[in-house]
Design an enzyme around this catalytic site. Structure first.
Site, PDB file in Angstrom:
ATOM      1  N   HIS A   1      -9.885   4.538   3.824  1.00 41.10           N
ATOM      2  CA  HIS A   1      -9.394   4.777   5.186  1.00 41.10           C
ATOM      3  C   HIS A   1     -10.500   5.378   6.060  1.00 41.10           C
ATOM      4  O   HIS A   1     -10.417   6.515   6.515  1.00 41.10           O
ATOM      5  CB  HIS A   1      -8.164   5.697   5.155  1.00 41.10           C
ATOM      6  CG  HIS A   1      -6.940   5.018   4.624  1.00 41.10           C
ATOM      7  ND1 HIS A   1      -6.481   5.211   3.336  1.00 41.10           N
ATOM      8  CD2 HIS A   1      -6.092   4.134   5.205  1.00 41.10           C
ATOM      9  CE1 HIS A   1      -5.386   4.483   3.144  1.00 41.10           C
ATOM     10  NE2 HIS A   1      -5.134   3.818   4.256  1.00 41.10           N
TER      11      HIS A   1
ATOM     12  N   HIS B   1     -12.577   0.214   7.602  1.00 43.76           N
ATOM     13  CA  HIS B   1     -11.199  -0.297   7.559  1.00 43.76           C
ATOM     14  C   HIS B   1     -10.647  -0.430   8.979  1.00 43.76           C
ATOM     15  O   HIS B   1      -9.991  -1.423   9.302  1.00 43.76           O
ATOM     16  CB  HIS B   1     -10.314   0.640   6.733  1.00 43.76           C
ATOM     17  CG  HIS B   1      -8.854   0.378   6.883  1.00 43.76           C
ATOM     18  ND1 HIS B   1      -8.244  -0.794   6.481  1.00 43.76           N
ATOM     19  CD2 HIS B   1      -7.856   1.147   7.431  1.00 43.76           C
ATOM     20  CE1 HIS B   1      -6.943  -0.751   6.752  1.00 43.76           C
ATOM     21  NE2 HIS B   1      -6.689   0.416   7.331  1.00 43.76           N
TER      22      HIS B   1
ATOM     23  N   HIS C   1      -5.735   3.563  14.545  1.00 43.25           N
ATOM     24  CA  HIS C   1      -4.495   3.614  13.768  1.00 43.25           C
ATOM     25  C   HIS C   1      -4.568   4.507  12.528  1.00 43.25           C
ATOM     26  O   HIS C   1      -3.542   4.932  12.004  1.00 43.25           O
ATOM     27  CB  HIS C   1      -4.070   2.200  13.363  1.00 43.25           C
ATOM     28  CG  HIS C   1      -4.755   1.696  12.131  1.00 43.25           C
ATOM     29  ND1 HIS C   1      -6.048   1.222  12.143  1.00 43.25           N
ATOM     30  CD2 HIS C   1      -4.327   1.612  10.846  1.00 43.25           C
ATOM     31  CE1 HIS C   1      -6.384   0.858  10.915  1.00 43.25           C
ATOM     32  NE2 HIS C   1      -5.364   1.084  10.109  1.00 43.25           N
ATOM     33  N   ASP C   2      -5.787   4.823  12.041  1.00 39.95           N
ATOM     34  CA  ASP C   2      -5.938   5.745  10.904  1.00 39.95           C
ATOM     35  C   ASP C   2      -6.873   6.901  11.240  1.00 39.95           C
ATOM     36  O   ASP C   2      -7.490   7.489  10.337  1.00 39.95           O
ATOM     37  CB  ASP C   2      -6.461   4.990   9.676  1.00 39.95           C
ATOM     38  CG  ASP C   2      -5.355   4.320   8.873  1.00 39.95           C
ATOM     39  OD1 ASP C   2      -4.206   4.800   8.913  1.00 39.95           O
ATOM     40  OD2 ASP C   2      -5.632   3.297   8.215  1.00 39.95           O
TER      41      ASP C   2
ATOM     42  N   ASP D   1      -3.270  -4.566   9.218  1.00 39.57           N
ATOM     43  CA  ASP D   1      -3.443  -3.362   8.401  1.00 39.57           C
ATOM     44  C   ASP D   1      -3.344  -3.663   6.914  1.00 39.57           C
ATOM     45  O   ASP D   1      -3.935  -2.959   6.093  1.00 39.57           O
ATOM     46  CB  ASP D   1      -2.393  -2.324   8.812  1.00 39.57           C
ATOM     47  CG  ASP D   1      -2.701  -0.938   8.282  1.00 39.57           C
ATOM     48  OD1 ASP D   1      -3.883  -0.648   7.979  1.00 39.57           O
ATOM     49  OD2 ASP D   1      -1.755  -0.124   8.168  1.00 39.57           O
TER      50      ASP D   1
END
Length: 394
Positions: free
Chosen positions: A67, A71, A107-108, A217
């Site tokens: 993560h 990614h 998103h992460d 994702d």
């Protein structure tokens, strides 16, 4: 070279990671905003955008194996490719594109390398703060918007309030949709819209953007095997580190996180069965994905065969007679009861779904016939998603 092939699904993300000296997110996000003329159409100051994306990228920990910003770049690439599929290419507004690309990028953000389940079980301050609901997803949003809202990074500062609110609302919806625990709910809503899907309706476009965010994702199994296997190595390292910490803290070890009992084939078969295949087939109903579905079938068959081989090896090892099973001299082995003397048990007939078709799984580009995917879709109901969605997926 990289940007000439950036619309190819099996884009060489790891070569790009190396070529950009550890800054793939900044480089790729800037390139697609420039390519799509979003700096001009959305009046985005380039200096603020670059400063913002640099800070977002540094918010991803390079020490985390999966993560990280690579990614995030891969998810951004997936969203970019999906947004150029025929049904969306000429129907997304520039604001929707900016929101989609920004959501994929953040998103992460500040991901700690452990799952929501771990944080909740540990009673981590983040879990307490967000009341055990989409803990990581809410944190990614809060930390990223804190970066965006700083004056030197706020590339939305010149927008009118209504545009800023629409942008923020859509980004929030897209990032929250990446919580695997919410997939069953999303798929249930999708079933009510798929037959009458109308890309001209903003509500339907938002639903589709949520699906392609999720698909981007979890796209690893839909890529060619060398790319897929590199992602697997990275995610399993992260899972095992979480499992080791769970063991140290005396917590239940999350599915597929036990380094003492690795089950790589089982983890991939389960992940594709319950998460990836149903999601991609749902999108495929309105937006044909022959490359992705073809490779998914191929990867699924690969891991099913690997799983079967591992099970056969284990069964053969268990069948070897141990010294304790050999009767002592002069003693007769204990007779087993005659199975025909036992009462008959009722026969249970189970349906054998064929998931193979002709190919299958994660990363390929074979042509897809809709009839070959129906069996999988009907068999994999979202409400049957097991503890896998509560495990290490996020």
């Amino acid at each position: 070279m990289f940007f000439d092939s950036s619309l190819e699904w099996n884009w060489q993300i790891f070569d790009f990671e190396t070529a950009t000296f550890g800054a793939p997110l900044l480089v790729f996000s800037s390139a697609i905003f420039w390519r799509e003329k979003l700096f001009e159409s959305m009046h985005i100051p380039i200096d603020k955008f670059l400063r913002c994306m640099h800070r977002i990228e540094t918010g991803y920990r390079a020490t985390i194996s999966y993560h990280n910003s690579t990614h995030a770049t891969d998810v951004l690439h997936g969203a970019y490719v999906f947004s150029h599929c025929e049904i969306l290419q000429n129907n997304l507004s520039d604001l929707e594109r900016v929101a989609l690309y920004f959501a994929a990028s953040i998103h992460d953000h500040q991901h700690p390398g452990v799952s929501n389940v771990f944080l909740i079980a540990k009673q981590d301050p983040l879990a307490v703060l967000y009341s055990d609901r989409s803990v990581l997803e809410q944190h990614h949003l809060a930390s990223a918007f804190a970066v965006l809202n700083s004056p030197e990074c706020n590339f939305t500062a010149d927008w009118d309030p209504a545009t800023r609110k629409s942008f923020r609302d859509l980004v929030i919806e897209l990032v929250l949709a990446t919580d695997l625990k919410l997939q069953a709910e999303l798929m249930t809503v999708w079933k009510t819209r798929v037959e009458c899907f109308d890309v001209r309706l903003s509500t339907d476009r938002t639903m589709m953007l949520k699906l392609i965010m999720k698909a981007s994702d979890v796209a690893n199994p839909s890529k060619e095997l060398p790319i897929y296997r590199e992602w697997i190595e990275r995610i399993m390292q992260e899972f095992f580190e979480q499992g080791d910490e769970e063991r140290r803290l005396g917590l239940p070890i999350s599915p597929y996180c036990d380094s003492a009992q690795p089950n790589l084939p089982g983890s991939q078969v389960g992940f594709m069965t319950w998460i990836v295949l149903p999601l991609y087939e749902a999108i495929h109903q309105v937006m044909p994905l022959p490359v992705q579905i073809g490779q998914l079938r191929s990867s699924f068959e690969y891991w099913k065969a690997t799983q079967a081989a591992a099970q056969a090896t284990a069964a053969a090892a268990a069948a070897v007679v141990s010294p304790s099973q050999i009767p002592e001299e002069g003693k007769q082995p204990k007779e087993k009861p005659n199975k025909f003397d036992e009462p008959l048990s009722p026969v249970i007939v189970r349906s054998n779904k064929n998931y193979s078709s002709d190919s299958n799984d994660s990363e390929d580009d074979a042509a897809v016939q809709s009839s070959s995917t129906t069996g999988v879709t009907q068999a994999l109901l979202p409400d049957r998603i097991p503890s896998l969605t509560q495990g290490p997926g996020r």
